[in-house]
Design a protein around this motif. Structure first.
Motif: not given
Length: 197
Positions: A60-75
Motif C-alpha cells: 500500500f504505497p503512497p498514491g495507491s488504493a485498496v478495495e475490499v468487498t465482502f458479505v457477512a451475517d454478523f450476529t
C-alpha cells in the motif's frame, strides 16, 4: 467520486497477518472463519491491547488504493469485517462494518499508539455486499464505503506518515466468539483517488 480503474489481487499473492481458523478459496471468493476473541485495539477506554485479528495484506504505497468487498451475517457483539491499513502494531487503520448496539455500524478505528473509534448505523446494509475503499495520498488515508453498487459514503480522513511503509487488505475479527464466517468476494488495488470529494 468515480472509482478509478482497479485490478484484482489473487488471494495467494497477499500474505496473512494472524491467519484465521480457516480460509477457503472457491469460485465465489474467499470464505474466512475467525478464531475466538480475535481483534485489533490499543488501550483507549478498555485498557487492553489486542493485535490478533485476521488480515490478508498487500503493498500500500503512497498514491495507491485498496478495495475490499465482502458479505457477512454478523450476529454477535463486535463481529466485524472490512479493510485494514497496517504499518506496525501501534500504527494502523481499520474500517468496515461492525455489529454494535444491536445493528450493523459503518465505522473506523484509527490507531497511533492508542485507538479511537467512530460509528454510524447502517441497518439497511445487513446481509448485503459491502465494499470498503482506502486511498493513500500524501499524508492522508481517505476511507469510503458503499453497499453493493450504491453511492460511495465518506467514512474517515486519517493522517498517515507519508514516509511509512504500509500494507493494506481485508480483515475480520470476532472479539466475543469464535466462528464468524465472512465471504470476501474481492481484493483489488489501483491508483489513489484524485480528490477528497
Amino acid at each position: 467520486m468515480t472509482s478509478p480503474t482497479v485490478r484484482d489481487v489473487v488471494w495467494s499473492d497477499a500474505s496473512w497477518l494472524n491467519p484465521p481458523a480457516e480460509a477457503v478459496a472457491d469460485t465465489e471468493g474467499l470464505l474466512v472463519t475467525t478464531r475466538e476473541g480475535s481483534d485489533f485495539w490499543r488501550t483507549t477506554s478498555y485498557g487492553f491491547v489486542r493485535d490478533d485479528g485476521h488480515a490478508l495484506l498487500t503493498a500500500f504505497p503512497p498514491g495507491s488504493a485498496v478495495e475490499v468487498t465482502f458479505v457477512a451475517d454478523f450476529t454477535e457483539l463486535y463481529d466485524q469485517a472490512g479493510a485494514l491499513v497496517r504499518v506496525d502494531a501501534e500504527t494502523w487503520i481499520k474500517a468496515g462494518v461492525e455489529l454494535s448496539d444491536g445493528h450493523p455500524q459503518l465505522g473506523a478505528v484509527v490507531t497511533h499508539g492508542t485507538s479511537d473509534w467512530s460509528l454510524a448505523p447502517v441497518p439497511e446494509w445487513a446481509g448485503h455486499e459491502v465494499t470498503v475503499r482506502v486511498s493513500r495520498s500524501a499524508d492522508a488515508v481517505t476511507v469510503r464505503a458503499r453497499r453493493a453498487d450504491g453511492p460511495w459514503r465518506m467514512v474517515r480522513l486519517a493522517w498517515l506518515d507519508p514516509a511509512a511503509e504500509a500494507r493494506a487488505g481485508l480483515f475480520c475479527c470476532s472479539p466475543q466468539r469464535a466462528g464468524l464466517r465472512v465471504r470476501f468476494t474481492r481484493l483489488a488495488t489501483g491508483p489513489a483517488d484524485t480528490s477528497l470529494h
